[in-house]
Design an enzyme around this catalytic site. Structure first.
Site, PDB file in Angstrom:
ATOM      1  CE1 TYR A   1      -3.184   3.028   1.047  1.00  0.00           C
ATOM      2  CE2 TYR A   1      -1.669   3.313   2.884  1.00  0.00           C
ATOM      3  CZ  TYR A   1      -2.712   3.783   2.109  1.00  0.00           C
ATOM      4  OH  TYR A   1      -3.280   4.996   2.393  1.00  0.00           O
TER       5      TYR A   1
ATOM      6  CE  LYS B   1      -2.931   6.313  -0.969  1.00  0.00           C
ATOM      7  NZ  LYS B   1      -3.898   7.197  -1.668  1.00  0.00           N
TER       8      LYS B   1
END
Length: 230
Positions: free
Chosen positions: A47, A51
């Site tokens: 994750y 980003k």
């Protein structure tokens, strides 16, 4: 998804494009509080890696097409209307139902808990802080502005590292109930602490988040009880 948004912005340039990133982008960094200008190359979860990748993509578009872009690195946002799978929701639900809660890293964790209303106010103010490509590539010390693009990264955090056990105690105080804690090892990809240096936000907007955890948690618990009739 972010690529499609960037392509849309290239076709129809906005006055200022604002995108959400995460404090998880700091990854394995241990020097705290985190400053936007430090190197962030060792993300701990996929994750976080995605980003950080969107930050890099946005920077390239800002450089190539002169798109003013600001990336927000959010720090552990909590409050009403949040995600039910996040810790505050799960803890509150379990405590009100007299069920135990899972506490990772045996409770030895710190987070820069940021109340949602503070976050929204900061974002609204940053809308007007449009980054401008610097002349001659010169950037003031402490500013994350790119030397080659109208692009900036900004922390939005409470500028305070709070122990997880203190956060849990705030929920217990707000609900008026104690809870049993299942102490668990650290989850893979997680980090033991986060802490924002929010000085750039203050410099750009004159504002700094200031809601203390006991106040924010109490507000959430009131909302939760009303919304779920708990």
């Amino acid at each position: 998804g972010t690529f499609e948004l960037l392509e849309a912005a290239r076709a129809y340039p906005p006055k200022h494009m604002l995108l959400a990133s995460t404090s998880s982008a700091y990854g394995a960094n241990t020097d705290m509080p985190y400053q936007e200008t430090v190197k962030a190359d060792h993300q701990m979860s996929f994750y976080a890696a995605t980003k950080k990748s969107t930050e890099n993509m946005a920077h390239s578009y800002a450089h190539l097409f002169d798109l003013p872009i600001t990336m927000f690195r959010f720090f552990t946002v909590y409050g009403p209307w949040g995600r039910p799978d996040m810790a505050l929701f799960k803890f509150t639900k379990a405590i009100l139902e007299d069920k135990p809660i899972d506490v990772y890293n045996y409770g030895d964790m710190k987070r820069d808990f940021t109340y949602v209303e503070d976050l929204v106010h900061a974002i609204r103010l940053l809308i007007d802080a449009v980054p401008v490509r610097p002349e001659n590539g010169e950037v003031e010390e402490g500013d994350s502005l790119s030397p080659v693009a109208p692009y900036r990264v900004v922390n939005i955090g409470n500028n305070d590292a709070v122990q997880l056990v203190d956060f849990i105690e705030a929920i217990e105080n707000a609900t008026g109930k104690k809870t049993e804690r299942n102490l668990m090892p650290m989850q893979a990809g997680d980090v033991p602490a986060t802490w924002a240096d929010a000085s750039l936000l203050k410099r750009l907007t004159g504002y700094a988040p200031q809601t203390a955890v006991p106040e924010g948690v109490a507000s959430f618990v009131r909302w939760y009880r009303q919304y779920y009739n708990a």
